[in-house]
Design an enzyme around this catalytic site. Structure first.
Site, PDB file in Angstrom:
ATOM      1  N   ASP A  25      42.709  37.521  38.618  1.00  9.77           N
ATOM      2  CA  ASP A  25      42.713  38.919  39.014  1.00  9.77           C
ATOM      3  C   ASP A  25      41.745  39.640  38.073  1.00  9.77           C
ATOM      4  O   ASP A  25      41.377  39.112  37.018  1.00  9.77           O
ATOM      5  CB  ASP A  25      44.124  39.486  38.886  1.00  9.77           C
ATOM      6  CG  ASP A  25      44.202  40.953  39.254  1.00  9.77           C
ATOM      7  OD1 ASP A  25      43.569  41.362  40.252  1.00  9.77           O
ATOM      8  OD2 ASP A  25      44.885  41.708  38.541  1.00  9.77           O
ATOM      9  N   ASP A  84      41.656  43.682  37.358  1.00  3.67           N
ATOM     10  CA  ASP A  84      42.254  44.793  36.620  1.00  3.67           C
ATOM     11  C   ASP A  84      43.522  44.358  35.900  1.00  3.67           C
ATOM     12  O   ASP A  84      44.457  43.847  36.519  1.00  3.67           O
ATOM     13  CB  ASP A  84      42.568  45.946  37.578  1.00  3.67           C
ATOM     14  CG  ASP A  84      41.313  46.522  38.189  1.00  3.67           C
ATOM     15  OD1 ASP A  84      40.598  47.242  37.477  1.00  3.67           O
ATOM     16  OD2 ASP A  84      41.038  46.243  39.378  1.00  3.67           O
TER      17      ASP A  84
END
Length: 222
Positions: A10, A12
């Protein structure tokens, strides 16, 4: 170095420490519109989902609080609270070292829009480490917690989902990885993480929790 066939990150809260930027401004903005979410509620509700799903959640909350539809400019104003802090954006400590140490295929699979995702990775000097395998959820039909973006990333890498490891900081992301049939590690090294978040990630299906990138690197090396 690793028994996995690929690692999918991922963005963020995992690669870049972005989730807490402007968070208190967001909370004040929402309260001005009678949406009284706490910091923990805001993070739990909104992190790791695609923009269309975010709008749906905000629409529901706004209607419940104001008995009126969500204003058309509401999301843009909410995003503007965070964009003021873009110059403060930084990579998570150890993220670059971990990525550079991997000798297997890697990708980014994020709920952010492509333009925003690219800008954040460029700002933190991570983009070239992943390109061309940088994938936004706007490339697939459904966002997290659905598995679409992770399955898409695995297909682009040419690696079976069952051979992939996902590193995620959000409940939605962990759930998406699990639904994709992938191993998933929860990451709690971001500045947005609150007490009890690790337990929530484990409950959502994370196999293990890394509180730093260095810990993840050592685990992959083992």
């Amino acid at each position: 170095m690793s028994s996995f066939g690929a690692v999918i990150f991922d963005c963020d809260g995992v690669l870049v420490d972005s989730e807490a930027l402007g968070l208190d401004d967001n909370i004040r903005f929402l309260r001005e519109h009678q949406i009284t979410w706490s910091r923990e509620e805001l993070l739990s509700e909104l992190i790791g989902i695609r923009e269309d799903d975010l709008i749906e959640k905000l629409e529901h909350a706004y209607r419940a609080a104001n008995a009126a539809p969500l204003p058309s400019n509401f999301l843009r104003e909410l995003y503007d609270q965070r964009s003021k802090y873009f110059d403060d954006l930084a990579a998570l400590p150890g993220a670059s070292d971990l990525v550079r140490a991997l000798d297997i295929p890697i990708a980014v699979a994020s709920s952010s829009k492509t333009e925003s995702l690219t800008a954040k990775l460029q700002k933190t000097e991570l983009l070239d480490l992943f390109a061309p395998h940088v994938y936004s959820a706007d490339k697939v039909a459904r966002g997290k917690p659905n598995p679409d973006i992770f399955l898409f990333a695995a297909e682009q890498l040419g690696v079976a989902p069952s051979a992939c490891l996902v590193i995620e900081d959000s409940i939605n992301g962990v759930s998406a990885a699990r639904r994709a049939g992938m191993d998933v590690w929860g990451f709690t090294g971001g500045s947005h993480v609150f007490p009890g978040h690790a337990e929530q990630l484990l409950e959502a299906g994370a196999d293990w929790i890394a509180d730093t990138m260095d810990a993840a690197r050592e685990k992959l090396r083992a």
